[in-house]
Motif scaffolding. Sequence first.
Motif, PDB file in Angstrom:
ATOM      1  N   ILE A 104      -3.530   1.330  -3.909  1.00 18.34           N
ATOM      2  CA  ILE A 104      -2.444   0.631  -3.185  1.00 18.34           C
ATOM      3  C   ILE A 104      -1.489  -0.171  -4.340  1.00 18.34           C
ATOM      4  CG2 ILE A 104      -2.029  -1.556  -1.711  1.00 18.34           C
ATOM      5  CD1 ILE A 104      -4.362  -0.415  -0.229  1.00 18.34           C
ATOM      6  N   LYS A 105      -2.369  -0.622  -5.371  1.00 24.44           N
ATOM      7  CA  LYS A 105      -1.409  -1.350  -6.336  1.00 24.44           C
ATOM      8  C   LYS A 105      -0.360  -0.324  -7.028  1.00 24.44           C
ATOM      9  CE  LYS A 105      -3.629  -2.419  -9.878  1.00 24.44           C
ATOM     10  NZ  LYS A 105      -4.675  -3.187 -10.923  1.00 24.44           N
ATOM     11  N   ASN A 106      -0.983   1.004  -7.296  1.00 20.24           N
ATOM     12  CA  ASN A 106      -0.176   1.793  -8.056  1.00 20.24           C
ATOM     13  C   ASN A 106       1.118   2.400  -7.210  1.00 20.24           C
ATOM     14  OD1 ASN A 106      -1.357   1.915 -10.616  1.00 20.24           O
ATOM     15  ND2 ASN A 106      -2.800   3.386  -9.766  1.00 20.24           N
ATOM     16  N   HIS A 107       0.391   2.497  -5.638  1.00 20.56           N
ATOM     17  CA  HIS A 107       1.486   2.898  -4.776  1.00 20.56           C
ATOM     18  C   HIS A 107       2.550   2.036  -4.734  1.00 20.56           C
ATOM     19  CE1 HIS A 107       2.838   5.636  -1.539  1.00 20.56           C
ATOM     20  NE2 HIS A 107       3.142   4.756  -0.990  1.00 20.56           N
ATOM     21  N   TRP A 108       2.383   0.689  -4.512  1.00 17.93           N
ATOM     22  CA  TRP A 108       3.321  -0.441  -4.524  1.00 17.93           C
ATOM     23  C   TRP A 108       4.245  -0.508  -5.462  1.00 17.93           C
ATOM     24  CZ3 TRP A 108       4.590  -4.203  -0.976  1.00 17.93           C
ATOM     25  CH2 TRP A 108       5.513  -5.093  -1.383  1.00 17.93           C
TER      26      TRP A 108
END
Length: 209
Positions: A104-108
């Motif tokens: 999720i962090k990477n996607h963000w």
Amino acid sequence: MGRQPCCDKIGLKRGPWTLDEDQKLVNFILNNGIQCWRLVPKLAGLKRCGKSCRLRWTNYLRPDLKRGDISEAEEDQIIELHARLGNRWSKIASYFPGRTDNEIKNHWNTRIKKKLKLLGLDPVTHNPIAEPRADDVVQEKSSNLNTKNSVDGLEMKAQVTNHSSSCSTSFSVDDTEGSSFAWADPFDGVSSWESFFHLEDIFSFGTYP
DNA sequence: AAGATAGGCAACCGCTCAAAA
DNA sequence: CTTTTGAGCGGTTGCCTATCT
């Protein structure tokens, strides 16, 4: 004075995991479970530190991981949760069974930030960006339309149209903590890990050096 | 065709917090 | 109560791949 390193790094392997290492870790955890991450690499015969094993397991090998692209609906939920919780990625991830905080962090950082900027929203505060400089806008648009992401660029423009009414205002979230996105038990109705966990599925993804 | 550049993602680093000694 | 230890978290880095020039 910082903490001592979690493990003696001399002689420990770093970098990408190999298929063999993955198999060792999965086999060990399936057979023994996880009592102490520090002991896992020793007992599993891996030249890795416990921290590295934990990360590999939680972000990549866990049987309940949901693979595939993050959907539009998930993205919207992430944005709402981020507006409420800030960069508390693990907390945000807890609303998405099978997704990891890292994912999720990477996607963000790679997608949603850009999307919000295109919508004229500050990714940190979620408030409208005050008077974006004209040259910034031109640069942003041309880069999106001239790069490999030209298709994405068009999609984002469509989203701007679709969401303009709801996104131009701040996200008012009135639900209570975790109301509608409770964790589903990944093993619900499954008698054991072994029956849930198909090794050939696990090792059919990813690439190995 | 080859080099340069950008984007995406896996993995690492270093910090905090909580539990155990 | 203090110190030590381990787990978890968020930020950052670096590699790989796709695309552009």
